[in-house]
Design an enzyme around this catalytic site. Structure first.
Site, PDB file in Angstrom:
ATOM      1  N   TYR A  34       0.820  -1.222   0.000  1.00  0.00           N
ATOM      2  CA  TYR A  34       0.000   0.000   0.000  1.00  0.00           C
ATOM      3  C   TYR A  34       0.852   1.271   0.000  1.00  0.00           C
ATOM      4  N   SER A 137       8.253  -1.426 -19.363  1.00  0.00           N
ATOM      5  CA  SER A 137       7.842  -0.095 -19.806  1.00  0.00           C
ATOM      6  C   SER A 137       8.502   0.285 -21.116  1.00  0.00           C
ATOM      7  N   THR A 139       9.650   2.956 -21.659  1.00  0.00           N
ATOM      8  CA  THR A 139      10.713   3.899 -21.316  1.00  0.00           C
ATOM      9  C   THR A 139      12.104   3.254 -21.418  1.00  0.00           C
ATOM     10  N   TYR A 161      14.670   4.758 -13.241  1.00  0.00           N
ATOM     11  CA  TYR A 161      13.467   3.929 -13.299  1.00  0.00           C
ATOM     12  C   TYR A 161      13.549   2.954 -14.485  1.00  0.00           C
ATOM     13  N   LYS A 165      13.896  -1.347 -14.846  1.00  0.00           N
ATOM     14  CA  LYS A 165      13.011  -2.209 -15.642  1.00  0.00           C
ATOM     15  C   LYS A 165      13.841  -3.064 -16.612  1.00  0.00           C
ATOM     16  N   PHE A 191       2.887   1.296 -22.830  1.00  0.00           N
ATOM     17  CA  PHE A 191       3.070   2.680 -23.271  1.00  0.00           C
ATOM     18  C   PHE A 191       2.385   3.580 -22.230  1.00  0.00           C
ATOM     19  N   ASN A 211       2.509  13.767 -11.671  1.00  0.00           N
ATOM     20  CA  ASN A 211       3.479  14.008 -12.743  1.00  0.00           C
ATOM     21  C   ASN A 211       2.915  13.737 -14.123  1.00  0.00           C
ATOM     22  N   ASN A 212       1.965  12.799 -14.198  1.00  0.00           N
ATOM     23  CA  ASN A 212       1.506  12.367 -15.519  1.00  0.00           C
ATOM     24  C   ASN A 212       0.342  13.199 -16.029  1.00  0.00           C
ATOM     25  N   LEU A 213       0.254  13.250 -17.334  1.00  0.00           N
ATOM     26  CA  LEU A 213      -0.717  14.138 -17.972  1.00  0.00           C
ATOM     27  C   LEU A 213      -2.174  13.827 -17.612  1.00  0.00           C
ATOM     28  N   ARG A 244       2.000  10.783 -27.589  1.00  0.00           N
ATOM     29  CA  ARG A 244       2.120   9.531 -26.840  1.00  0.00           C
ATOM     30  C   ARG A 244       1.040   8.552 -27.271  1.00  0.00           C
ATOM     31  N   ARG A 307       9.825  19.596 -20.604  1.00  0.00           N
ATOM     32  CA  ARG A 307      10.242  18.893 -19.384  1.00  0.00           C
ATOM     33  C   ARG A 307      11.514  18.104 -19.700  1.00  0.00           C
TER      34      ARG A 307
HETATM   35  P1  NAD Z   1       0.935   1.731  -8.867  1.00  0.00           P
HETATM   36  O1  NAD Z   1       1.893   2.475  -8.018  1.00  0.00           O
HETATM   37  O2  NAD Z   1      -0.469   2.173  -8.892  1.00  0.00           O
HETATM   38  O3  NAD Z   1       0.966   0.172  -8.482  1.00  0.00           O
HETATM   39  C1  NAD Z   1       2.097  -0.460  -7.928  1.00  0.00           C
HETATM   40  C2  NAD Z   1       1.635  -1.182  -6.664  1.00  0.00           C
HETATM   41  O4  NAD Z   1       2.764  -1.833  -6.080  1.00  0.00           O
HETATM   42  C3  NAD Z   1       1.088  -0.216  -5.625  1.00  0.00           C
HETATM   43  O5  NAD Z   1      -0.146  -0.703  -5.147  1.00  0.00           O
HETATM   44  C4  NAD Z   1       2.139  -0.209  -4.523  1.00  0.00           C
HETATM   45  O6  NAD Z   1       1.576  -0.010  -3.254  1.00  0.00           O
HETATM   46  C5  NAD Z   1       2.748  -1.586  -4.687  1.00  0.00           C
HETATM   47  N1  NAD Z   1       4.128  -1.694  -4.222  1.00  0.00           N
HETATM   48  C6  NAD Z   1       5.155  -0.846  -4.463  1.00  0.00           C
HETATM   49  N2  NAD Z   1       6.280  -1.313  -3.886  1.00  0.00           N
HETATM   50  C7  NAD Z   1       5.955  -2.483  -3.295  1.00  0.00           C
HETATM   51  C8  NAD Z   1       6.692  -3.441  -2.554  1.00  0.00           C
HETATM   52  N3  NAD Z   1       8.004  -3.287  -2.296  1.00  0.00           N
HETATM   53  N4  NAD Z   1       6.050  -4.543  -2.091  1.00  0.00           N
HETATM   54  C9  NAD Z   1       4.714  -4.707  -2.314  1.00  0.00           C
HETATM   55  N5  NAD Z   1       3.975  -3.821  -3.008  1.00  0.00           N
HETATM   56  C10 NAD Z   1       4.584  -2.734  -3.493  1.00  0.00           C
HETATM   57  O7  NAD Z   1       1.540   1.704 -10.336  1.00  0.00           O
HETATM   58  P2  NAD Z   1       0.901   1.172 -11.674  1.00  0.00           P
HETATM   59  O8  NAD Z   1       0.731   2.328 -12.572  1.00  0.00           O
HETATM   60  O9  NAD Z   1      -0.227   0.291 -11.384  1.00  0.00           O
HETATM   61  O10 NAD Z   1       2.126   0.324 -12.237  1.00  0.00           O
HETATM   62  C11 NAD Z   1       2.236  -1.068 -12.046  1.00  0.00           C
HETATM   63  C12 NAD Z   1       3.542  -1.539 -12.644  1.00  0.00           C
HETATM   64  O11 NAD Z   1       3.576  -1.169 -14.021  1.00  0.00           O
HETATM   65  C13 NAD Z   1       4.770  -0.902 -12.007  1.00  0.00           C
HETATM   66  O12 NAD Z   1       5.785  -1.881 -11.947  1.00  0.00           O
HETATM   67  C14 NAD Z   1       5.154   0.188 -12.994  1.00  0.00           C
HETATM   68  O13 NAD Z   1       6.518   0.466 -12.957  1.00  0.00           O
HETATM   69  C15 NAD Z   1       4.761  -0.449 -14.311  1.00  0.00           C
HETATM   70  N6  NAD Z   1       4.488   0.539 -15.372  1.00  0.00           N
HETATM   71  C16 NAD Z   1       3.557   1.514 -15.159  1.00  0.00           C
HETATM   72  C17 NAD Z   1       3.308   2.472 -16.155  1.00  0.00           C
HETATM   73  C18 NAD Z   1       2.310   3.592 -15.949  1.00  0.00           C
HETATM   74  O14 NAD Z   1       2.351   4.556 -16.707  1.00  0.00           O
HETATM   75  N7  NAD Z   1       1.395   3.484 -14.981  1.00  0.00           N
HETATM   76  C19 NAD Z   1       4.021   2.413 -17.364  1.00  0.00           C
HETATM   77  C20 NAD Z   1       4.939   1.402 -17.554  1.00  0.00           C
HETATM   78  C21 NAD Z   1       5.159   0.461 -16.545  1.00  0.00           C
HETATM   79  N1  UFG Z   2       2.718  16.567 -20.149  1.00  0.00           N
HETATM   80  C1  UFG Z   2       2.353  17.892 -20.075  1.00  0.00           C
HETATM   81  N2  UFG Z   2       1.975  18.407 -18.880  1.00  0.00           N
HETATM   82  C2  UFG Z   2       1.922  17.654 -17.749  1.00  0.00           C
HETATM   83  C3  UFG Z   2       2.280  16.295 -17.828  1.00  0.00           C
HETATM   84  C4  UFG Z   2       2.691  15.787 -19.039  1.00  0.00           C
HETATM   85  O1  UFG Z   2       2.393  18.613 -21.069  1.00  0.00           O
HETATM   86  O2  UFG Z   2       1.563  18.168 -16.677  1.00  0.00           O
HETATM   87  C5  UFG Z   2       3.087  16.000 -21.449  1.00  0.00           C
HETATM   88  C6  UFG Z   2       4.484  15.406 -21.509  1.00  0.00           C
HETATM   89  O3  UFG Z   2       5.425  16.382 -21.847  1.00  0.00           O
HETATM   90  C7  UFG Z   2       4.295  14.318 -22.559  1.00  0.00           C
HETATM   91  C8  UFG Z   2       2.862  13.855 -22.381  1.00  0.00           C
HETATM   92  O4  UFG Z   2       2.205  14.922 -21.700  1.00  0.00           O
HETATM   93  O5  UFG Z   2       4.421  14.872 -23.842  1.00  0.00           O
HETATM   94  C9  UFG Z   2       2.726  12.585 -21.561  1.00  0.00           C
HETATM   95  O6  UFG Z   2       3.427  12.716 -20.334  1.00  0.00           O
HETATM   96  P1  UFG Z   2       3.237  11.682 -19.125  1.00  0.00           P
HETATM   97  O7  UFG Z   2       4.057  12.184 -17.992  1.00  0.00           O
HETATM   98  O8  UFG Z   2       1.794  11.447 -18.886  1.00  0.00           O
HETATM   99  O9  UFG Z   2       3.817  10.323 -19.714  1.00  0.00           O
HETATM  100  P2  UFG Z   2       5.269   9.948 -20.251  1.00  0.00           P
HETATM  101  O10 UFG Z   2       5.102   9.447 -21.641  1.00  0.00           O
HETATM  102  O11 UFG Z   2       6.248  11.011 -20.041  1.00  0.00           O
HETATM  103  O12 UFG Z   2       5.695   8.735 -19.270  1.00  0.00           O
HETATM  104  C10 UFG Z   2       4.810   7.662 -18.965  1.00  0.00           C
HETATM  105  C11 UFG Z   2       5.133   7.146 -17.561  1.00  0.00           C
HETATM  106  C12 UFG Z   2       6.470   6.478 -17.537  1.00  0.00           C
HETATM  107  C13 UFG Z   2       6.497   5.404 -18.591  1.00  0.00           C
HETATM  108  C14 UFG Z   2       6.191   5.995 -19.935  1.00  0.00           C
HETATM  109  C15 UFG Z   2       6.176   4.940 -21.008  1.00  0.00           C
HETATM  110  O13 UFG Z   2       5.146   8.210 -16.637  1.00  0.00           O
HETATM  111  O14 UFG Z   2       6.672   5.880 -16.286  1.00  0.00           O
HETATM  112  O15 UFG Z   2       4.923   6.643 -19.909  1.00  0.00           O
HETATM  113  O16 UFG Z   2       5.369   3.909 -20.613  1.00  0.00           O
HETATM  114  F1  UFG Z   2       7.701   4.834 -18.592  1.00  0.00           F
END
Ligand code: NAD
Ligand code: UFG
Length: 352
Positions: A34, A137, A139, A161, A165, A191, A211-213, A244, A307
């Site tokens: 959590y 990812s 990334t 990060y 991965k 993605f 942080n994310n859009l 994206r 950014r």
């Molecule tokens: P999230 O943070 O919502 O889910 C991750 C979960 O793992 C959380 O519930 C957190 O509490 C749990 N957690 C973290 N560290 C832990 C630990 N040491 N032991 C047990 N539980 C732990 O993130 P998400 O967006 O659901 O992402 C899931 C996976 O997908 C992650 O590995 C993330 O890196 C990967 N991923 C996410 C995105 C994205 O944009 N959301 C993109 C690419 C990859």
């Molecule tokens: N953006 C803005 N304003 C914001 C946030 C984002 O303009 O406040 C823009 C970014 O510059 C980018 C697009 O929106 O052009 C998407 O940005 P995100 O931060 O939502 O996503 P990213 O593609 O940068 O990264 C995400 C996850 C990473 C992951 C990657 C690929 O955050 O962890 O996608 O899966 F690795």
């Protein structure tokens, strides 16, 4: 019923995937610390679940714990055997995911994402469970590669990060190579997962700074944040804003179900890395326009500097995933915007 361990199953992608797996009749044991989620997810999943033969309790168990805790993991695998439901496969979501935080606190990211995975994989070996779907990812790809990005693109992550991965993918490959025919591994390279379940009952609940859009867009729509800052209007794209590949969270959840099915069915599935994206690029301005149209709202925005670390364009070549798994993203950008906003409207404070 087939028994699956889901690490990080209370999180954004994990919870939506759990729902998909429950509906398809799997028995799920979830471990989550959590650190970035809430135990309240259990009630939400329970109310969304309408299993035909089993009750929710017979199909779902959530354990609070850390994947770095070897003793706990051992007890989970041991109990499952004692209950005559040995764990057949693991879907490994647990980990930390902030690119920015990973740069400031690299040792934490290596410890949790890589160290945690090592602990998990060693216990899996010990208990003869060698099927894993790993959350990777996009990334990890060299940011100079041109989209559409295929799985063949060079792996060259530029932040901690992404490096963690790529390191886990490497480790998984070594396991596969050394014990051929034994480990079955699928890396899903996501993605941009966004949106929410169409009920608006489960969705993305980011803790701390956003942080994310997409979650940012939701907060601007609700009025909690005054305006969206768009990072750059001079990218080499059609309208100057970043492009994206936004994929609906339920399509991503479905990809996990199909990957698991593939892994458990195909004897020699071996080692696979699959891009999970729609194959379509969308700019920030295009996303805003669709969001405004679908939800009849106005998203105020300003342009600010680019950014650091961003790329202009990133979208997937997804043919390998579609042909291998028989998967196809079914939802479009309008579905994403409608479902994402519904979640935000119904849960302005997330799960709290
Ligand atoms: P999230 O943070 O919502 O889910 C991750 C979960 O793992 C959380 O519930 C957190 O509490 C749990 N957690 C973290 N560290 C832990 C630990 N040491 N032991 C047990 N539980 C732990 O993130 P998400 O967006 O659901 O992402 C899931 C996976 O997908 C992650 O590995 C993330 O890196 C990967 N991923 C996410 C995105 C994205 O944009 N959301 C993109 C690419 C990859
Ligand atoms: N953006 C803005 N304003 C914001 C946030 C984002 O303009 O406040 C823009 C970014 O510059 C980018 C697009 O929106 O052009 C998407 O940005 P995100 O931060 O939502 O996503 P990213 O593609 O940068 O990264 C995400 C996850 C990473 C992951 C990657 C690929 O955050 O962890 O996608 O899966 F690795």
């Amino acid at each position: 019923m087939r028994s699956i361990l889901v690490t990080g199953g209370a999180g954004f992608i994990g919870s939506h995937t759990c729902l998909e797996l429950l509906k398809n009749g799997y028995y799920l044991i979830v471990i989550d610390s959590y650190i970035n989620s809430s135990p309240k997810i259990v009630q939400r999943l329970n109310s969304l679940f309408s299993g035909s033969r089993q009750s929710f309790k017979e199909q779902f168990k959530l354990i609070k714990g850390d994947i770095r805790d070897k003793i706990l993991l051992e007890s989970i695998f041991k109990d499952a055997i004692n209950n005559k439901m040995p764990i057949e496969a693991v879907i490994h979501f647990a980990g930390l995911k902030s690119v920015e935080e990973s740069v400031f606190n690299p040792s934490l990211y290596w410890e949790v994402n890589v160290g945690g995975s090592i602990t998990l994989l060693r216990i899996m070996e010990q208990y003869n469970c060698r099927n894993i779907v790993f959350s990777s990812s996009a990334t990890i790809y060299n940011c100079n590669c041109k989209s559409p990005l295929s799985e063949e693109c060079e792996i060259k992550p530029i932040n901690t990060y992404g490096q963690t991965k790529a390191a886990v993918e490497n480790l998984l490959f070594s396991l596969y190579k050394n014990k051929r025919m034994d480990w079955r591994i699928i890396n899903l390279r996501y993605f941009n997962p966004v949106g929410a379940h169409s009920s608006g009952m489960i969705g993305e609940d980011p803790r701390g700074e956003i942080n994310n859009l997409f979650p940012y867009l939701n907060r601007v729509a609700s009025g909690a944040i005054k305006e969206l800052r768009i990072f750059g209007n001079n990218w080499p794209t059609l309208d100057g804003t970043g492009v994206r590949d936004y994929i609906h969270i339920m399509d991503l959840a479905n990809a996990h179900y199909l990957a698991l099915k593939y892994l458990l069915k195909k004897k020699n599935s071996g080692f696979l890395s699959l891009n999970i994206g729609t194959g379509k690029g969308t700019s920030v301005l295009e996303l805003i326009k669709t969001y405004e149209e679908v939800n009849s709202c106005k998203i105020p925005f300003i342009f600010v500097d680019r950014r650091p670390g961003d790329v202009a364009i990133s979208f997937a070549k997804n043919n390998l995933a579609t042909s291998t798994l028989g998967w196809k993203p079914k939802r479009d950008l309008s579905d994403i915007c409608r479902d994402g906003w519904k979640w935000e409207k119904l849960n302005p404070n997330g799960y709290t």
